[in-house]
Motif scaffolding. Sequence first.
Motif, PDB file in Angstrom:
ATOM      1  N   MET A 188       0.745  -1.131  -0.015  1.00 55.21           N
ATOM      2  CA  MET A 188      -0.019   0.148   0.031  1.00 55.21           C
ATOM      3  C   MET A 188       0.710   1.324  -0.082  1.00 55.21           C
ATOM      4  O   MET A 188       0.579   2.020  -0.540  1.00 55.21           O
ATOM      5  N   TRP A 189       2.106   1.107   0.860  1.00 49.30           N
ATOM      6  CA  TRP A 189       2.848   2.283   0.801  1.00 49.30           C
ATOM      7  C   TRP A 189       3.853   2.286  -0.436  1.00 49.30           C
ATOM      8  O   TRP A 189       4.203   3.627  -0.803  1.00 49.30           O
ATOM      9  N   LEU A 190       4.302   1.031  -0.979  1.00 49.18           N
ATOM     10  CA  LEU A 190       5.399   1.001  -2.128  1.00 49.18           C
ATOM     11  C   LEU A 190       4.740   0.303  -3.177  1.00 49.18           C
ATOM     12  O   LEU A 190       5.238  -0.852  -3.388  1.00 49.18           O
ATOM     13  N   PRO A 191       3.773   0.450  -3.879  1.00 48.97           N
ATOM     14  CA  PRO A 191       3.252  -0.362  -4.802  1.00 48.97           C
ATOM     15  C   PRO A 191       4.053  -0.642  -6.085  1.00 48.97           C
ATOM     16  O   PRO A 191       3.686  -1.627  -6.743  1.00 48.97           O
ATOM     17  N   LYS A 192       4.699   0.387  -6.566  1.00 53.75           N
ATOM     18  CA  LYS A 192       5.545   0.131  -7.717  1.00 53.75           C
ATOM     19  C   LYS A 192       6.816  -0.476  -7.622  1.00 53.75           C
ATOM     20  O   LYS A 192       7.754  -0.492  -8.704  1.00 53.75           O
ATOM     21  N   LEU A 193       7.318  -0.986  -6.647  1.00 53.75           N
ATOM     22  CA  LEU A 193       8.489  -1.651  -6.344  1.00 53.75           C
ATOM     23  C   LEU A 193       8.400  -3.139  -6.683  1.00 53.75           C
ATOM     24  O   LEU A 193       7.582  -3.806  -5.890  1.00 53.75           O
ATOM     25  N   PRO A 194       8.933  -3.676  -7.840  1.00 56.02           N
ATOM     26  CA  PRO A 194       8.867  -4.966  -8.174  1.00 56.02           C
ATOM     27  C   PRO A 194       9.452  -5.975  -7.263  1.00 56.02           C
ATOM     28  O   PRO A 194       9.058  -7.049  -7.048  1.00 56.02           O
ATOM     29  N   ARG A 195      10.535  -5.594  -6.345  1.00 52.97           N
ATOM     30  CA  ARG A 195      11.211  -6.485  -5.391  1.00 52.97           C
ATOM     31  C   ARG A 195      10.324  -6.806  -4.315  1.00 52.97           C
ATOM     32  O   ARG A 195      10.269  -7.995  -3.967  1.00 52.97           O
ATOM     33  N   LEU A 196       9.505  -5.822  -3.913  1.00 55.94           N
ATOM     34  CA  LEU A 196       8.541  -6.309  -2.878  1.00 55.94           C
ATOM     35  C   LEU A 196       7.285  -7.239  -3.434  1.00 55.94           C
ATOM     36  O   LEU A 196       6.995  -8.234  -2.631  1.00 55.94           O
ATOM     37  N   TRP A 197       6.880  -7.119  -4.620  1.00 53.60           N
ATOM     38  CA  TRP A 197       5.859  -7.900  -5.191  1.00 53.60           C
ATOM     39  C   TRP A 197       6.672  -9.514  -5.428  1.00 53.60           C
ATOM     40  O   TRP A 197       5.975 -10.505  -5.352  1.00 53.60           O
ATOM     41  N   ILE A 198       8.075  -9.440  -5.768  1.00 48.16           N
ATOM     42  CA  ILE A 198       8.503 -10.737  -6.134  1.00 48.16           C
ATOM     43  C   ILE A 198       8.843 -11.585  -4.687  1.00 48.16           C
ATOM     44  O   ILE A 198       8.525 -12.832  -4.647  1.00 48.16           O
ATOM     45  N   MET A 199       9.038 -10.653  -3.507  1.00 49.46           N
ATOM     46  CA  MET A 199       9.120 -11.275  -2.253  1.00 49.46           C
ATOM     47  C   MET A 199       7.947 -11.679  -1.892  1.00 49.46           C
ATOM     48  O   MET A 199       7.884 -12.764  -1.348  1.00 49.46           O
ATOM     49  N   TYR A 200       6.729 -11.040  -2.202  1.00 53.02           N
ATOM     50  CA  TYR A 200       5.566 -11.334  -1.727  1.00 53.02           C
ATOM     51  C   TYR A 200       5.131 -12.829  -2.513  1.00 53.02           C
ATOM     52  O   TYR A 200       4.599 -13.509  -1.732  1.00 53.02           O
ATOM     53  N   THR A 201       5.370 -12.981  -3.746  1.00 56.33           N
ATOM     54  CA  THR A 201       4.994 -14.021  -4.367  1.00 56.33           C
ATOM     55  C   THR A 201       5.809 -15.283  -3.918  1.00 56.33           C
ATOM     56  O   THR A 201       5.464 -16.574  -4.195  1.00 56.33           O
ATOM     57  N   SER A 202       6.927 -15.008  -3.452  1.00 56.60           N
ATOM     58  CA  SER A 202       7.815 -16.311  -3.207  1.00 56.60           C
ATOM     59  C   SER A 202       6.978 -16.911  -1.894  1.00 56.60           C
ATOM     60  O   SER A 202       7.385 -18.178  -1.881  1.00 56.60           O
ATOM     61  N   LEU A 203       6.336 -16.208  -1.208  1.00 58.32           N
ATOM     62  CA  LEU A 203       5.396 -16.989  -0.220  1.00 58.32           C
ATOM     63  C   LEU A 203       4.416 -18.279  -0.782  1.00 58.32           C
ATOM     64  O   LEU A 203       4.463 -19.292  -0.045  1.00 58.32           O
ATOM     65  N   PHE A 204       4.035 -18.109  -2.155  1.00 61.36           N
ATOM     66  CA  PHE A 204       3.163 -18.877  -2.698  1.00 61.36           C
ATOM     67  C   PHE A 204       3.967 -20.304  -2.836  1.00 61.36           C
ATOM     68  O   PHE A 204       3.096 -21.183  -3.360  1.00 61.36           O
ATOM     69  N   PHE A 205       5.109 -20.157  -3.232  1.00 60.99           N
ATOM     70  CA  PHE A 205       6.037 -21.337  -3.428  1.00 60.99           C
ATOM     71  C   PHE A 205       6.377 -22.211  -2.429  1.00 60.99           C
ATOM     72  O   PHE A 205       6.817 -23.254  -2.488  1.00 60.99           O
ATOM     73  N   HIS A 206       6.045 -21.762  -1.010  1.00 60.26           N
ATOM     74  CA  HIS A 206       6.620 -22.280   0.115  1.00 60.26           C
ATOM     75  C   HIS A 206       5.640 -23.612   0.251  1.00 60.26           C
ATOM     76  O   HIS A 206       4.281 -23.502   0.131  1.00 60.26           O
ATOM     77  N   PRO A 207       6.222 -24.578   0.663  1.00 60.96           N
ATOM     78  CA  PRO A 207       5.366 -26.049   0.435  1.00 60.96           C
ATOM     79  C   PRO A 207       4.498 -26.089   1.703  1.00 60.96           C
ATOM     80  O   PRO A 207       3.432 -26.744   1.716  1.00 60.96           O
ATOM     81  N   MET A 208       4.685 -25.317   2.733  1.00 62.79           N
ATOM     82  CA  MET A 208       3.857 -25.274   4.133  1.00 62.79           C
ATOM     83  C   MET A 208       2.652 -24.211   3.855  1.00 62.79           C
ATOM     84  O   MET A 208       1.914 -23.742   5.089  1.00 62.79           O
ATOM     85  N   CYS A 209       2.750 -23.370   2.573  1.00 63.78           N
ATOM     86  CA  CYS A 209       2.015 -22.152   2.534  1.00 63.78           C
ATOM     87  C   CYS A 209       0.488 -22.795   2.784  1.00 63.78           C
ATOM     88  O   CYS A 209       0.202 -23.687   2.002  1.00 63.78           O
ATOM     89  N   PRO A 210      -0.390 -22.142   3.392  1.00 63.43           N
ATOM     90  CA  PRO A 210      -1.887 -22.651   3.555  1.00 63.43           C
ATOM     91  C   PRO A 210      -2.573 -22.454   2.068  1.00 63.43           C
ATOM     92  O   PRO A 210      -2.139 -21.505   1.303  1.00 63.43           O
ATOM     93  N   SER A 211      -3.267 -23.562   1.774  1.00 64.81           N
ATOM     94  CA  SER A 211      -3.895 -23.625   0.448  1.00 64.81           C
ATOM     95  C   SER A 211      -4.819 -22.214   0.105  1.00 64.81           C
ATOM     96  O   SER A 211      -4.892 -21.747  -1.071  1.00 64.81           O
ATOM     97  N   VAL A 212      -5.465 -21.668   1.064  1.00 61.25           N
ATOM     98  CA  VAL A 212      -6.294 -20.302   0.920  1.00 61.25           C
ATOM     99  C   VAL A 212      -5.236 -19.294   0.366  1.00 61.25           C
ATOM    100  O   VAL A 212      -5.933 -18.565  -0.233  1.00 61.25           O
ATOM    101  N   ILE A 213      -4.185 -19.207   0.770  1.00 59.01           N
ATOM    102  CA  ILE A 213      -3.131 -18.100   0.521  1.00 59.01           C
ATOM    103  C   ILE A 213      -2.347 -18.656  -0.872  1.00 59.01           C
ATOM    104  O   ILE A 213      -2.361 -17.683  -1.771  1.00 59.01           O
ATOM    105  N   SER A 214      -2.290 -19.922  -1.093  1.00 61.28           N
ATOM    106  CA  SER A 214      -1.314 -20.267  -2.237  1.00 61.28           C
ATOM    107  C   SER A 214      -2.069 -20.640  -3.618  1.00 61.28           C
ATOM    108  O   SER A 214      -1.587 -20.874  -4.394  1.00 61.28           O
ATOM    109  N   HIS A 215      -3.423 -20.353  -3.537  1.00 65.24           N
ATOM    110  CA  HIS A 215      -4.144 -20.901  -4.535  1.00 65.24           C
ATOM    111  C   HIS A 215      -4.754 -19.721  -5.112  1.00 65.24           C
ATOM    112  O   HIS A 215      -4.315 -18.717  -5.910  1.00 65.24           O
TER     113      HIS A 215
END
Length: 922
Positions: A188-215
């Motif tokens: 919300m504060w830094l929407p135009k920085l691709p690094r934050l988006w890439i870090m955010y999306t790395s959560l979805f590849f974690h094997p223990m990530c809850p299905s509600v979040i990873s889908h």
Amino acid sequence: MPSVAEKSTSVNSLASQFPVTLPIPTPTSNSTLLSIKDVQREEDLLRNPSSFRAWWTAIHTTKESFNAQVKAERRENLPDATTKLLGPLATPLARHSLQCLTYLYEAAIVQFPGSFKLWKSYLQMRMSYVLGRQIIKKRAGGRKKLPEMKDALEDEKEDLESWEDGLDGVVGWEEWRSLVATYERALMWLPKLPRLWIMYTSLFFHPMCPSVISHTHARRTFDRALRTLPPSLHSRIWVRYLLWAETKGGSTTVTVYRRYLAVDPTVTEHYTSILLSPVDSVPRPLEAAKLLLSLARKASRGEYVSPEGKSPYQILGDFLDIVEQFSDEVGLDVDATIESNEANAKADAEALEKDGQPTSTEGQLIRRDGPPGADGKPTPAHDEDEDPLSPRKINIERIVHKDGLEVYKDQAGRLWTGLATYWIKRGEFDRAKSTFEAGIATVLTIRDFTQIFDAYAEFCESLINAMMESLENPDEDDEDEDVKETERELDVRMKEFEALMDRRPFLVNDVLLRRNSNDVQEWEKRVALWGEDDEKVAETYTKALETINPRKATANLHRLYVNFAKFYEEGGASGSAEPDLDSARKILEKATKVNFKAVEDLADIWCEWSEMELRHENYDEAVRVMQRAAAIPKNTKISYHDHSLPVQARLFKSLKLWSFYVDLEESIGTVESTKAVYDKIMDLKIANAQVIVNYAGFLEENQYWEDSFKVYERGTEVFTFPISFEIWNIYLSKFVKRYGGSKLERARDLFEQALEKCPPKSCKPLFLMYGQLEEDYGLAKRAMTIYERATQVVADDDKFEMYTIYIAKATANYGLPATRPIFERALEVLPDKQTAEMCLRFAALERKLGEIDRARAIYAHASQFCDPRVNPKFWQEWNSFEIETGSEDTFREMLRIKRSVQAQFNTEASYLAAQTLSAKQN
């Protein structure tokens, strides 16, 4: 073992400890966050709230302190299940450290909400407690700045983050949700920085990530990233989006890839491989086949370049592989294929009648080319064969013929076998057989034929083996009639297979004749294949002569006519029928009117015709045939090598034809008729030296001596040296043998005429013959004069031998003293090596005459040409001469000369090389 209820209770008790960071911990809500040691830090931060360095130092100091405490803490008292479920937050100290660090970071962010550095450090800290310890991968070399999507996917897959000991998604669901909420606040504060988006999306590849979040949440997050970031940064998001879609499989993968292909079709080939081997769903071969077909067509038009370096044909080959593997899901059945082919043929015919453009596909209306696109070219008409969304199956036969065989003619073998394999996989064996037969009947190379034939034979063998196995192990439900039907079908298949093997040589011959119908040798092989089947042999010969274009035929077209005539002459291939000379004559008569490439081919036809008449003792007919062939036209100035004229017009200048004619006349004709033929050859100026010699020899046999000499003279006038040398040689030897000394003056004139234009390298035999004539029938003095002339005229290579003969003749006629001037002239003329040899002979002569001093002087003269190491024979002979006839002084003089000569040769490089060569030879 604990019961299910106990397990559920323990999980609930663990989950009740979370969330640790929600609501955000503060000293007012959590009294354990601050200790007495932290008071000074808090006072410094209160005094300097706008100092980023103060906040950064405080955070890092606290983080290092907690890290040291966590490392020192032991987890031995914790059960393994708890450690596995809670990961980094398994201990109270770890959870307390997370709360303290969260409190500090949140307080700093209140002061600096737009600091990327602070947000990144905060999020990495939160991820380390939730996702676990990140495994750092080592990379060799740097990354490309702007790689192609295919390479980017491979690189990103290798570099994708991985963690150890993460927080379980069920137990720590609330903590996971808190981490996601933190990311949402950061974006919300830094929407135009691709690094934050890439870090955010790395959560979805974690094997223990809850299905509600990873889908669903992950898909929406990727979509928000694409909507938020500028297009120049979309590639960084799409790489992870596509990799995430691959891990989810099913409709998610298809939907995401379809969206990306609308922007960048370069990963279509990669997508097709995913469609054929998805993670957790059924394959989609029809969509993959249509995508590859579309790529193959675009690549053949130059509109697409494969990122994997594949050619248009290789892409089409991948399409065929899919068709062969998933034949039922991709292609139409036989009935639908036949209907489609008929509709296409009708539509193509109508299009050709109208304006040359197709108006329909599969018998249905289609949209014509649309308005110009962005590149100025009209958009292509819609084709359901290329539409991956269309459920309609593909007409494989039409695709193979239109996009394969018409475009890639050099790969016909692979295309035909692929189409036949498609029908075999569908169980349509009759259609597969007709496909194999059609392929064999159309290919133009042996490679393609071998490929199709081997596949055809393998198909027949496998079919026969399957039938034999079914007969050996029948099912209990099979009736006797079914077994008998199978046996009958097996017999039919066996006969077809045997017939196929027997047809192979004929099929190979057909391929070669299709490639070049003017190949005479292949037509001859075709005749040989039929063996003794006279009807087929005659039919093959007739078809060959009708098909072959004489101007384009390969070598020996005339032999085809000759062999066809011999076929009738000998009573067929087996010789069992009656000889049919009339048919043979008709064939040869027809051959004489063919405009062959070479005149010699037509001459062979006439000669073979005459020989056929001779074999059947029709001598008059044989002569008449040659008279027809050798008829001289009024205009005899036609050039034999003028290929603009037909061979019939140049036939009268064929020496081969006239040679056969004259041989025929010599055998069965009269002397006068033979002379007339020879005279015609001479008048046409086509005679060679052999014809001259033969003509003269024929006249000699019939006692026409003067006429034969006239022929020789005509030959010497027509031909120049070196050809006329042989004629002169024979002529002079015949003349001398005939007349001897009776016509001496005439013989002398002939010799003088021969020597007048004779080159030096050829005149030696003539001089010797001339000198022998004078010795036998003339004067010795004239003979010596002739030999003297010869030593001056002959080539340098022959002068030594000529001087040797001259000296021998002078010795025989005038004695040894008369040879001295000859030796002296020889020493002046001959080269150094031969001079030394001549000096030895001269010295031997002087010793015979008792002139010791003259001999010694000759040895001294010759010594300058003889290196002691190269010519030891000369020095040995001089040494023996001095021992026998000399004194001590003369011997010393000889040694002195030897040393001086050796020193002289040592200083010259050429003689050093000669010495080396001589040493090797010795």
